[in-house]
Design an enzyme around this catalytic site. Structure first.
Site, mmCIF file in Angstrom:
data_model
loop_
_atom_site.group_PDB
_atom_site.id
_atom_site.type_symbol
_atom_site.label_atom_id
_atom_site.label_comp_id
_atom_site.label_asym_id
_atom_site.label_seq_id
_atom_site.Cartn_x
_atom_site.Cartn_y
_atom_site.Cartn_z
ATOM 1 N N ASP A 8 26.680 14.801 -18.418
ATOM 2 C CA ASP A 8 26.645 14.620 -16.957
ATOM 3 C C ASP A 8 27.952 15.121 -16.350
ATOM 4 O O ASP A 8 28.785 14.334 -15.897
ATOM 5 C CB ASP A 8 26.414 13.122 -16.687
ATOM 6 C CG ASP A 8 26.323 12.794 -15.213
ATOM 7 O OD1 ASP A 8 26.095 13.710 -14.399
ATOM 8 O OD2 ASP A 8 26.480 11.603 -14.870
ATOM 9 N N HIS A 67 -14.121 -10.567 6.277
ATOM 10 C CA HIS A 67 -13.439 -9.667 5.339
ATOM 11 C C HIS A 67 -14.478 -8.984 4.460
ATOM 12 O O HIS A 67 -15.572 -9.519 4.271
ATOM 13 C CB HIS A 67 -12.464 -10.477 4.461
ATOM 14 C CG HIS A 67 -11.383 -9.649 3.843
ATOM 15 N ND1 HIS A 67 -11.607 -8.823 2.760
ATOM 16 C CD2 HIS A 67 -10.075 -9.503 4.157
ATOM 17 C CE1 HIS A 67 -10.469 -8.215 2.440
ATOM 18 N NE2 HIS A 67 -9.521 -8.610 3.275
ATOM 19 N N LYS A 100 0.829 -1.186 0.000
ATOM 20 C CA LYS A 100 0.000 0.000 0.000
ATOM 21 C C LYS A 100 0.873 1.248 0.000
ATOM 22 O O LYS A 100 1.296 1.735 -1.021
ATOM 23 C CB LYS A 100 -0.903 -0.044 1.232
ATOM 24 C CG LYS A 100 -2.167 0.776 1.080
ATOM 25 C CD LYS A 100 -3.209 0.366 2.094
ATOM 26 C CE LYS A 100 -3.293 1.315 3.228
ATOM 27 N NZ LYS A 100 -4.333 1.025 4.190
ATOM 28 N N ASP A 144 -15.998 -7.905 0.794
ATOM 29 C CA ASP A 144 -16.042 -8.762 -0.395
ATOM 30 C C ASP A 144 -15.148 -8.246 -1.522
ATOM 31 O O ASP A 144 -15.133 -8.791 -2.614
ATOM 32 C CB ASP A 144 -17.487 -8.950 -0.876
ATOM 33 C CG ASP A 144 -18.149 -7.619 -1.220
ATOM 34 O OD1 ASP A 144 -17.447 -6.582 -1.168
ATOM 35 O OD2 ASP A 144 -19.351 -7.617 -1.529
ATOM 36 N N ASP A 145 -14.377 -7.189 -1.234
ATOM 37 C CA ASP A 145 -13.518 -6.609 -2.274
ATOM 38 C C ASP A 145 -12.359 -7.517 -2.660
ATOM 39 O O ASP A 145 -11.732 -7.301 -3.679
ATOM 40 C CB ASP A 145 -12.964 -5.250 -1.812
ATOM 41 C CG ASP A 145 -12.258 -5.353 -0.472
ATOM 42 O OD1 ASP A 145 -12.790 -6.045 0.416
ATOM 43 O OD2 ASP A 145 -11.188 -4.749 -0.322
HETATM 44 C C1 SPV Z 1 23.823 8.779 -11.803
HETATM 45 O O1 SPV Z 1 22.798 8.095 -11.982
HETATM 46 O O2 SPV Z 1 23.898 9.914 -12.204
HETATM 47 C C2 SPV Z 1 24.928 8.215 -11.067
HETATM 48 C C3 SPV Z 1 25.116 6.779 -11.033
HETATM 49 O O3 SPV Z 1 25.692 8.967 -10.546
HETATM 50 S S1 SPV Z 1 26.163 6.344 -12.292
HETATM 51 O O4 SPV Z 1 25.595 6.822 -13.525
HETATM 52 O O5 SPV Z 1 26.303 4.900 -12.295
HETATM 53 O O6 SPV Z 1 27.438 6.997 -12.043
HETATM 54 MG MG MG Z 2 25.500 10.974 -11.107
#
Ligand code: SPV
Ligand code: MG
Length: 670
Positions: A442, A327, A282, A329-330
């Protein structure tokens, strides 16, 4: 509604039991008599008026009723010709008190279970109690049934008949027809027969339906032998047990209504679902198990409260062998069906019974649940839950989310299998996926303001705890602000990695130039973060890049212990190898010295390892860091290509989610 109780009979077959008082004053269970039990149950069921016909010992009977001090108004009608008339005549004498009302008619020697009375009172038509499971009695009442209706009642009918007991509930118009015929009989001097003889004449215009009580107690006491059998059955009834299970953290009127019904079947044992079991199917319970247990223990009529550790009832049913499971009946359909099937099978193995009542699907209860869920999204409540979940479950899982919609997928995806529910415990706001969604690399290029915006988008539509990928944490002077902002927003955990300079994604490993921070410098950052932290449950986790950067296991371990020493609330160990050996080695060696500090892994490369395997080795958090991004964007690329290739959208349609389904993913605000 008025009760009409017939007590004018002599009760001669009871021998000495009726030498000093009428039969209805015979004790059946301790000081409880047939009459006191009847009246108590009637008043508990909300009946306030009782017309009682009397015969022998009328004074004693009237005094006795008064002495019971029940909230009932009595009208006594004495039949002084009780020696030579039957109750048809008593009813006739009482007729002026019986007009213009629904009538519950009982013989004064009838002993019945509370649930039988409830069914009779709830009936929407005129009914008489019958039993389809009892053998036809030689001398007592039987009801002939034709076309679903009772057409005759008497001792002489054996064909198409079932055993019948003199407990009726009449709609006023049906009762008026019978009463009129009773009067006609008495006017003609036919006062020695059963009132049912009059009914049999007019049954065509008096729709009376059988109410099958099967083997529930509903029997007359005519002889001392009957008395012995019924007293024994009452003792058995008093020892019956009923089992119900609850996961709720608010008890509303719907719960009370079902508890009130269940406790009439016997001693009510309430199983309270453990926090972990509630979480699995849940949502996180707002009120912890111990408090939920106390809540139920204080409801009147709850005999015992016990813990239920799994959604399956097996363990508790085998332990308590409850006579009934109650219970809504769902659960006859949907994910709970396997649980129900198992309950039915266990009950059958020892002769227990399942009782199901209509599930109260009321709007106000849905709105209540919505309010509870909203509570879970509030910063303080959301923030503190991750630590609790780790403590409670040992191992938790998180999946990547980078937008409102991926947050909703992380929030709402639940898989039910074999009566068990699985869902993610938390969300990971990945730097990789957040950057990718914005079309950027990144490399800490997406700034914190933008990252916080992503968190906010997700928080607006979800309730689950959030783990934030804090990259390197940036400059220590900046990191302290980040910590405070994340706390204020309601984020539960930030993970920072021990790299410095231009950070690149770890999955590049040594293919790109990346520099690991010194232990001293990173520890200083951790210490500063912990010092800046204002709330209790926020967690700062140190991520070790030694294995990624091929600095070796010893370096990873040395750093881990140093970071814990500096105040890190957990350690994330990362690897980009498919083979989990180095992760396993790190976990084993870390756990030798530190059995408690939470360990986090991101099994993107070593994806063959199951959560259970990680748990056994001592891992606490498993993060599925990028799977939604990696599955979503390629699907978009394919659709885009397909449209370009065909110069129309038809061919791509099968690859797309129907608009209707998209709409159901997004909850409407009310
Ligand atoms: C991210 O998801 O940005 C991470 C994990 O830092 S990794 O990509 O594995 O570095
Ligand atoms: Mg990262």
């Amino acid at each position: 509604m008025k009760a009409l109780i017939l007590n004018s009979g002599k009760g001669t077959r009871m021998g000495h039991f009726t030498s000093q008082h009428p039969k209805c004053m015979t004790e059946i269970q301790g000081k409880e008599t047939i009459l006191s039990r009847q009246l108590r149950l009637l008043s508990q069921a909300g009946i306030t008026k009782a017309v009682i016909t009397t015969g022998p010992f009328a004074e004693a009977l009237m005094d006795y009723c008064d002495s019971l001090e029940l909230p009932l108004e009595y009208i006594f009608v004495n039949n002084d010709r009780y020696m030579d008339t039957n109750y048809i005549y008593s009813i006739c004498l009482a007729r002026d008190h019986l007009r213009d009302d629904d009538i519950l008619l009982l013989h004064g020697d009838l002993v019945f279970e509370e649930t039988v009375l409830d069914q009779v009172l709830e009936a929407e038509t005129s009914v008489m109690t019958v039993s389809s499971t009892a053998a036809l009695p030689e001398k007592d009442f039987k009801a002939v049934i034709a076309g679903g209706r009772i057409t005759r009642v008497g001792v002489e009918f054996f064909n198409d008949a079932v055993m019948a007991q003199p407990m009726y509930r009449f709609r006023r118009e049906d009762w008026a027809a019978w009463l009129e015929e009773i009067e006609a009989f008495c006017d003609r001097g036919e006062t020695g027969c059963y009132a049912e003889n009059a009914f049999n004449r007019i049954s065509g215009r008096c729709p009376l339906f059988p109410l099958d009580v099967r083997d529930a107690l509903c029997n007359e006491i005519d002889t001392p032998e009957d008395l012995a059998v019924i007293s024994h059955k009452l003792r058995e009834l008093a020892n019956r047990t009923v089992y119900m299970c609850f996961s709720t953290d608010v008890v509303h009127s719907g719960h009370i209504a079902i508890i009130n019904r269940a406790k009439k079947l016997g001693k009510l044992i309430v199983g309270v679902l453990s926090d972990e079991a509630v979480c699995s199917y849940k949502r996180f319970p707002l009120i912890p198990y111990e408090e939920r247990k106390t809540l139920f223990a204080n409801i009147s009529g709850v005999y015992q409260v016990v813990r239920q550790d799994t959604l399956s009832y097996r363990e508790n049913l085998e332990k308590y062998r409850a006579d009934y499971v109650v219970h809504g009946d769902d659960w006859q359909e949907g994910f709970q069906k396997p649980l129900r099937d198992e309950v039915v099978e266990i009950l059958a193995s020892y002769g227990g019974r399942l009782v199901e009542y209509p599930y109260a699907r009321e709007e106000k209860y849905r709105a209540l649940e919505e309010r509870m869920r909203f509570q879970l999204s509030l910063p303080d409540i959301r923030r503190s839950r991750l630590k609790k979940a780790i403590a409670m479950k040992g191992l938790i899982t998180a999946i990547e989310a980078h937008s409102g919609i991926t947050g909703l997928i992380a929030e709402k995806t639940i898989v039910y299998r074999d009566g068990k529910g699985s869902q993610f415990d938390a969300m990971w706001i990945s730097s990789l996926c957040d950057s990718t969604a914005k079309g950027k690399p990144d490399i800490e290029l997406v700034d914190m303001t933008s990252r916080f915006r992503t968190i906010d988008d997700i928080m607006e539509v979800t309730t689950k705890p959030i783990i934030f990928d804090g990259d390197t944490g940036g400059l220590t002077e900046h990191f302290v602000y980040t910590v405070k902002t994340l706390e204020r927003m309601g984020v539960s955990m930030v993970i920072i990695e021990d790299k410095t300079g231009l950070k690149k994604n770890s999955l590049f490993g040594t293919e790109v130039a990346q520099t690991q921070d010194t232990i001293e410098s990173f520890c200083a950052k951790l210490r500063a973060g912990k010092k800046a932290q204002k709330t209790r449950d926020f967690m700062i986790v140190a991520r070790i890049e030694s294995l990624i950067l091929e600095a070796g296991m010893e370096d990873a371990l040395t750093r881990a212990f140093a970071y814990v020493e500096a105040g890190a609330d957990g350690i994330m160990i990362h690897s980009r190898r498919k083979d989990p050996a180095e992760i396993f080695e790190f976990v084993a060696r870390f756990r030798e010295k530190d059995p408690t500090t939470p360990l986090v892994v991101v099994p993107t490369s070593f994806h063959s390892v199951t959560e259970e395997e990680f748990r056994e080795r001592g891992v606490n958090v498993v993060i599925y860091a990028n799977q939604l991004t990696r599955s979503g964007f390629p699907a978009m690329q394919t659709v885009a290509k397909t449209i370009l290739e065909n110069h129309r959208a038809k061919e791509a349609d099968a690859m797309c989610m129907p608009i209707k389904e998209i709409i159901t993913l997004i909850p409407a605000e009310d």
